[in-house]
Design a protein around this motif. Structure first.
Motif, PDB file in Angstrom:
ATOM      1  N   LYS A   1       0.789  -1.000   0.145  1.00 12.29           N
ATOM      2  CA  LYS A   1       0.003  -0.040   0.207  1.00 12.29           C
ATOM      3  C   LYS A   1       1.039   1.247  -0.029  1.00 12.29           C
ATOM      4  O   LYS A   1       1.805   1.201   0.728  1.00 12.29           O
ATOM      5  CB  LYS A   1      -0.906  -0.129   1.392  1.00 12.29           C
ATOM      6  CG  LYS A   1      -1.873  -1.220   1.602  1.00 12.29           C
ATOM      7  CD  LYS A   1      -3.254  -1.006   0.753  1.00 12.29           C
ATOM      8  CE  LYS A   1      -3.751  -2.315   1.041  1.00 12.29           C
ATOM      9  NZ  LYS A   1      -5.139  -2.230   0.272  1.00 12.29           N
TER      10      LYS A   1
ATOM     11  N   VAL B   1      -4.488   3.794  -7.823  1.00 16.11           N
ATOM     12  CA  VAL B   1      -5.970   3.408  -8.012  1.00 16.11           C
ATOM     13  C   VAL B   1      -6.328   2.829  -9.280  1.00 16.11           C
ATOM     14  O   VAL B   1      -5.980   2.843 -10.300  1.00 16.11           O
ATOM     15  CB  VAL B   1      -6.334   5.099  -8.248  1.00 16.11           C
ATOM     16  CG1 VAL B   1      -8.025   4.882  -8.506  1.00 16.11           C
ATOM     17  CG2 VAL B   1      -5.976   6.125  -7.370  1.00 16.11           C
ATOM     18  N   PRO B   2      -6.880   1.516  -8.846  1.00 15.07           N
ATOM     19  CA  PRO B   2      -6.908   0.503  -9.741  1.00 15.07           C
ATOM     20  C   PRO B   2      -8.002   1.045 -11.018  1.00 15.07           C
ATOM     21  O   PRO B   2      -8.711   1.889 -10.716  1.00 15.07           O
ATOM     22  CB  PRO B   2      -7.579  -0.768  -9.160  1.00 15.07           C
ATOM     23  CG  PRO B   2      -7.307  -0.347  -7.660  1.00 15.07           C
ATOM     24  CD  PRO B   2      -7.189   1.185  -7.470  1.00 15.07           C
ATOM     25  N   ASN B   3      -7.488   0.848 -12.261  1.00  8.81           N
ATOM     26  CA  ASN B   3      -8.216   1.135 -13.295  1.00  8.81           C
ATOM     27  C   ASN B   3      -7.942   2.775 -13.777  1.00  8.81           C
ATOM     28  O   ASN B   3      -8.583   3.310 -14.659  1.00  8.81           O
ATOM     29  CB  ASN B   3      -9.693   0.885 -13.257  1.00  8.81           C
ATOM     30  CG  ASN B   3      -9.985  -0.602 -13.604  1.00  8.81           C
ATOM     31  OD1 ASN B   3      -9.094  -1.347 -14.164  1.00  8.81           O
ATOM     32  ND2 ASN B   3     -10.968  -0.981 -13.415  1.00  8.81           N
ATOM     33  N   ALA B   4      -7.066   3.266 -12.664  1.00  9.22           N
ATOM     34  CA  ALA B   4      -7.117   4.840 -13.373  1.00  9.22           C
ATOM     35  C   ALA B   4      -5.469   5.224 -13.427  1.00  9.22           C
ATOM     36  O   ALA B   4      -5.048   5.328 -14.463  1.00  9.22           O
ATOM     37  CB  ALA B   4      -7.386   5.792 -12.170  1.00  9.22           C
TER      38      ALA B   4
ATOM     39  N   PHE C   1      -5.568  -5.860  -3.049  1.00  8.98           N
ATOM     40  CA  PHE C   1      -6.929  -5.141  -2.738  1.00  8.98           C
ATOM     41  C   PHE C   1      -8.156  -6.131  -2.299  1.00  8.98           C
ATOM     42  O   PHE C   1      -8.117  -7.312  -2.597  1.00  8.98           O
ATOM     43  CB  PHE C   1      -7.565  -3.944  -3.950  1.00  8.98           C
ATOM     44  CG  PHE C   1      -6.613  -3.150  -4.214  1.00  8.98           C
ATOM     45  CD1 PHE C   1      -6.770  -1.867  -3.436  1.00  8.98           C
ATOM     46  CD2 PHE C   1      -5.765  -3.294  -4.995  1.00  8.98           C
ATOM     47  CE1 PHE C   1      -5.898  -0.837  -3.654  1.00  8.98           C
ATOM     48  CE2 PHE C   1      -4.755  -2.246  -5.606  1.00  8.98           C
ATOM     49  CZ  PHE C   1      -4.949  -1.022  -4.890  1.00  8.98           C
TER      50      PHE C   1
ATOM     51  N   GLU D   1     -12.393  -2.763  -0.764  1.00 10.96           N
ATOM     52  CA  GLU D   1     -11.652  -1.680  -0.960  1.00 10.96           C
ATOM     53  C   GLU D   1     -11.856  -0.943  -2.711  1.00 10.96           C
ATOM     54  O   GLU D   1     -11.866   0.081  -2.797  1.00 10.96           O
ATOM     55  CB  GLU D   1     -10.231  -2.176  -0.833  1.00 10.96           C
ATOM     56  CG  GLU D   1      -9.624  -1.846   0.652  1.00 10.96           C
ATOM     57  CD  GLU D   1      -8.335  -2.558   0.636  1.00 10.96           C
ATOM     58  OE1 GLU D   1      -7.772  -2.323   1.767  1.00 10.96           O
ATOM     59  OE2 GLU D   1      -7.798  -3.354   0.054  1.00 10.96           O
ATOM     60  N   LEU D   2     -11.994  -2.191  -3.287  1.00 11.69           N
ATOM     61  CA  LEU D   2     -12.235  -1.758  -4.782  1.00 11.69           C
ATOM     62  C   LEU D   2     -13.566  -1.045  -4.893  1.00 11.69           C
ATOM     63  O   LEU D   2     -13.485  -0.011  -5.863  1.00 11.69           O
ATOM     64  CB  LEU D   2     -12.273  -3.003  -5.751  1.00 11.69           C
ATOM     65  CG  LEU D   2     -10.628  -3.835  -5.849  1.00 11.69           C
ATOM     66  CD1 LEU D   2     -11.061  -5.028  -6.650  1.00 11.69           C
ATOM     67  CD2 LEU D   2      -9.743  -2.877  -6.533  1.00 11.69           C
TER      68      LEU D   2
ATOM     69  N   ARG E   1     -13.744   2.717  -3.682  1.00  9.88           N
ATOM     70  CA  ARG E   1     -13.080   3.485  -4.616  1.00  9.88           C
ATOM     71  C   ARG E   1     -13.869   3.797  -6.098  1.00  9.88           C
ATOM     72  O   ARG E   1     -13.960   4.946  -6.137  1.00  9.88           O
ATOM     73  CB  ARG E   1     -11.608   3.210  -5.138  1.00  9.88           C
ATOM     74  CG  ARG E   1     -10.533   3.263  -4.026  1.00  9.88           C
ATOM     75  CD  ARG E   1      -9.415   2.614  -4.413  1.00  9.88           C
ATOM     76  NE  ARG E   1      -8.348   2.610  -3.571  1.00  9.88           N
ATOM     77  CZ  ARG E   1      -7.181   3.312  -3.568  1.00  9.88           C
ATOM     78  NH1 ARG E   1      -7.368   4.181  -4.313  1.00  9.88           N
ATOM     79  NH2 ARG E   1      -6.292   3.191  -2.553  1.00  9.88           N
TER      80      ARG E   1
ATOM     81  N   PRO F   1     -11.928   4.867 -13.360  1.00  7.93           N
ATOM     82  CA  PRO F   1     -11.814   3.924 -12.544  1.00  7.93           C
ATOM     83  C   PRO F   1     -13.035   3.409 -11.737  1.00  7.93           C
ATOM     84  O   PRO F   1     -13.098   3.519 -10.740  1.00  7.93           O
ATOM     85  CB  PRO F   1     -10.869   4.351 -11.381  1.00  7.93           C
ATOM     86  CG  PRO F   1     -10.836   5.647 -11.726  1.00  7.93           C
ATOM     87  CD  PRO F   1     -11.261   6.156 -13.130  1.00  7.93           C
ATOM     88  N   GLY F   2     -14.208   3.334 -12.689  1.00  7.00           N
ATOM     89  CA  GLY F   2     -15.603   2.873 -12.036  1.00  7.00           C
ATOM     90  C   GLY F   2     -15.671   1.318 -11.946  1.00  7.00           C
ATOM     91  O   GLY F   2     -14.780   0.639 -12.264  1.00  7.00           O
TER      92      GLY F   2
END
Lengths: 528, 307
Positions: A193, A209-212, B84, B88-89, B92, B257-258
């Protein structure tokens, strides 16, 4: 008076501009094909994770801009005469991002950690040449029995099971990167982390930030920090190649490590040198099931291979982003020479087709008795087009092909579970630049990768002999003999050598094309 | 009213249970598992991973473990994003999808509603044809065509808007995805509003209102529109659930990031917990929005009351 005021104003503006440039933070927007599954170096298995981890961590060895292995945390090393004991001397100024020194014990801890079964490392096998590594990973020995010993803070000794001339190359792989023991002990799996992260590479993580995006900033404690130009990196996951290309065109991405194959002509015309295609250490192949009654005949396998117009596949279907392949080991690989090419490499396609028809007829197949085959491939427009083209090339020989398309997981589960198939698409990108990394796949005891279920004691014996040979030149000769057998027996039909595709802005320097397609940010600079 | 709402929410529990059970076993039927890779894993490594994620236990045990886990609102660890947990996913990504979806929904309602009323009031005249033609285009051209065209024109050629990235929800980054996401909904809402508005304008109560000499504004907005909006409200339930839980295409093309991308990623990666989590979230949204629609209905139509 007015003129002198104007000159002063101009000078002031210039000075301001210069100082602004001097202090402007260099931010690198780096497109990366996908998000990493994890930033835990001991759990990773993909190349897009490797691109990030190489920036965050430094192993005993590391990569130069041209993809060559160079000293990393270890400033030099010695190898015992029997080739089994490596003694690394660590540099004095290697530090973690929290200021702690990088010591030999960190590597001892890290290598034990990746082999511990509870870590669940997907790629622990890369380091199996280390003594007892396999046993530790299989729970048959204790981590303390691993052949890794910190002699003192600056000296690390690694003992191997047997001589492995490419061992130093293996240490460049992401599995060889160290973790900061105190952080792992304190935070467990949460050491990845951003708020807990401690790394020893040129950069350290500040945001994921996953996917970002993933954000990394320069590590001031890195021993070569003075020469690191980029201060902040944003890794953007770019699953949609078309969208990535538009972001690149709009200047939102400085580089992207893939490109839409269907737009190759457009990119060549409009992007010029910013669209780069370079040889890549990988082979695209079709595995032939040797347990299949029809494919058990060597004439059939040779005929199928000869009839394929590889130039057409590479140029027309893959838009020249691949190169026609006539050997399993790609050319340019380290510790080898020229690979063992198929003997029909230089024959014309028409002659090849004629010869193939003869071979198939000799095997008892022809228009009266068609050879019926199924090609299994995983979902992708280009895999599909390749399979359709090959079916079409085999058709004049009287081969009737049916195509089976499944998603990647299903496809590879089918191969893993040794289900029935005739011909299956697959590809292999080398983890390190050594022919062993390709030829080991069809050793008879390699149940994981030997999709062809190929069993040849002669081949296995040569591979064993090569593994025990320290002299690199002699070893190359033995491996070449093995590859000649491979090309004779054709467990896999090599079709094309992979090419790497990169979009690289004119503003970026230090991004050198290389066979491993490795481009650490440490060597990159950006002019705005 | 409170009893009605509570009853509906409690009634949703068996539905959710059924959905979870079906989804759990269906995803397990699919061939291939989360750790099947192009490069197969060493048998022992696979065994280690299966043990860590309880995949070595009988399926019923895994099912019970999962039920126990979601009863505590813990969706478990992600098999793919190994750093994750699913919670958590979602923590966000869900707010981002909701922000995007809510903006698109509002835009679709305002623009689509206005277009529909405008067309209805000029029925069978050029403005009506123009609106309906635009609406037909909006419905028929898919997102994955509209998005690249818009990004190419407004992002690459003109350089007015960013082509991708979320940038913490900055206004300029939101415009293109919201517009693209809203376009098909604008079209549907315009068509629905036009149809029901024409019907409402011909109804007796609107004629009576006109006969009383009420202003056009009073007739159209207060008397006709209130009835005309009911079919739109019915449509809003599933539309809102779909919009708020993300759009795979929009989020992938614009790099947002949706939660939408997790649908596809989860299924392709056989990330069992991620798939299950998204199924549960979407199911909850559908149930919730259908309830909200029913309540809105009661508010707008005096004939419908739940007390």
């Amino acid at each position: 008076m007015l003129k002198s005021m104007r000159v002063s104003a101009l000078a002031a503006a210039l000075m301001a501009a210069t100082s602004l440039t001097a202090f402007a933070e260099v931010v690198y927007h780096r497109g990366n094909t996908a998000d990493p599954e994890t930033l835990d170096q001991h759990k990773t298995s993909t190349v897009y994770e490797a691109h990030i981890l190489r920036d965050l961590y430094e192993g005993l060895v590391t990569y130069a801009a041209d993809g060559q292995i160079i000293p990393g945390v270890a400033e030099d090393w010695t190898i015992s005469d029997d080739g089994t004991v490596y003694t690394f001397t660590l540099r004095d100024n290697a530090k973690w991002s929290n200021g702690d020194p990088v010591v030999a014990g960190d590597f001892e801890y890290s290598l034990r950690r990746i082999m511990t079964p509870d870590t669940g490392a997907k790629y622990a096998t890369v380091l199996y040449p280390i003594m007892n590594a396999e046993k530790v990973n299989k729970g048959e020995a204790k981590p303390e029995e691993l052949g890794v010993k910190a002699v003192d803070d600056k000296t690390l000794e690694i003992t191997l099971e047997s001589p492995t001339p490419f061992f130093v190359d293996l240490l460049g792989h992401q599995t060889g990167l160290p973790v900061h023991p105190a952080t792992v002990e304190e935070h467990g799996t949460d050491f990845v982390k951003a708020e807990n992260f401690v790394s020893n590479g040129a950069y350290t993580l500040t945001e994921f930030v996953p996917n970002a995006h993933i954000k990394a900033v320069k590590n001031p404690h890195f021993h070569d920090a003075a020469n690191v130009q980029v201060e902040t990196i944003f890794y953007h996951p770019t699953e949609d190649r078309g969208a990535a290309l538009r972001r690149f065109q709009a200047g939102e991405l400085h580089t992207n490590n893939d490109a839409p194959t269907e737009q190759v002509d457009f990119m060549r015309e409009n992007l010029g040198d910013q669209f780069r295609v370079a040889p890549y250490l990988g082979t695209y192949y079709y595995a032939l099931n040797h347990e299949d009654e029809n494919l058990a005949k060597p004439e059939v396998r040779q005929a199928l291979s000869m009839a394929i117009d590889r130039e057409f596949l590479a140029d027309e279907i893959w838009g020249s982003t691949m190169v026609a392949g006539y050997s399993f080991v790609p050319p340019g690989i380290g510790n080898y020479g020229e690979p063992a090419y198929a003997d029909y490499k230089d024959m014309s396609q028409i002659d090849r087709e004629e010869k193939a028809a003869d071979l198939l007829e000799a095997a008892g197949y022809g228009p009266d008795k068609p050879l019926k085959l199924t090609i299994n491939y995983n979902t992708s427009e280009n895999h599909k087009n390749t399979a359709v083209a090959i079916a079409d090339m085999w058709s004049p020989l009287g081969v009737e092909v049916s195509l089976v398309n499944t998603d990647t997981k299903t496809h590879y589960a089918m191969l893993r579970d040794r289900q029935d198939f005739d011909v299956a698409r697959a590809g292999w990108i080398g983890d390190y630049s050594d022919p062993q990394n390709f030829l080991f796949m069809v050793e008879s005891d390699n149940t994981g990768f030997n999709y062809a279920r190929y069993e040849n004691p002669e081949y296995d014996a040569l591979m064993d002999e090569a593994a025990a040979t320290i002299d690199l030149e002699k070893r190359a000769g033995i491996l070449k003999q093995a590859e000649e057998i491979f090309m004779r027996d054709l467990p896999f039909i090599p079709l094309m050598y992979y090419g790497s595709m990169n979009l690289v802005s004119d503003k970026v320097s230090g991004f050198e094309d290389n066979l491993l397609n490795i481009h650490p940010t440490r060597w990159i600079s950006i002019s705005e | 009213m409170h009893r009605y709402v509570l009853g509906r929410l409690l009634g949703a529990i068996p539905t959710l249970f059924l959905i979870v059970t079906m989804a759990f076993f269906l995803i397990r039927i699919a061939p291939g598992g989360p750790f099947d890779l192009e490069r197969p894993l060493e048998a022992k490594v696979m065994e280690n991973l299966n043990r860590i994620y309880h995949l070595d236990e009988p399926l019923w045990n895994q099912y019970l473990l999962y039920l126990k886990s979601i009863a505590q609102l813990d969706f478990g660890p992600s098999f793919y994003f190994r750093d994750f947990t699913i919670n958590e996913l979602f923590a966000r990504s869900l707010p981002i999808s909701m922000q995007l979806g809510l903006s698109a929904l509002c835009l679709a309602l305002v623009v689509g509603g206005t277009m529909g009323v405008f067309a209805a009031l000029r029925q069978n005249r050029p403005p009506d044809y123009a609106v309906m033609a635009a609406a037909t285009l909006g419905v028929t051209i898919p997102n994955f065509v509209v998005a690249p065209i818009l990004t190419l024109i407004l992002g690459v050629w003109l350089g007015w808007l960013p082509v991708g990235g979320w940038n913490g929800g900055a206004f300029v980054n939101v415009i293109l995805p919201v517009v693209t996401l809203a376009l098909p909904q604008v079209a549907v809402i315009a068509r629905l509003t036009r149809g029901s508005m024409i019907e409402a304008m011909r109804s007796n109560h609107v004629r009576t209102a006109r006969a009383y000499g009420l202003t056009s504004y009073m007739v159209i907005v207060v008397h006709a529109l209130r009835g005309a909006i009911l079919p739109v409200v019915s449509y809003l339930g599933p539309a809102a659930a779909a919009l708020l839980t993300g759009s795979v295409v929009i989020e992938t093309i614009f790099g947002i990031p949706g939660i939408g991308r997790y649908f596809v990623q989860g299924a392709l990666n056989r990330d069992y917990t991620l798939v299950m989590g998204t199924v549960v979230i979407v199911a909850c949204f559908v149930i919730l929005f259908n309830l909200v629609v029913d309540l809105l209905y009661a508010l707008l139509d005096p004939r419908v009351r739940y007390d």
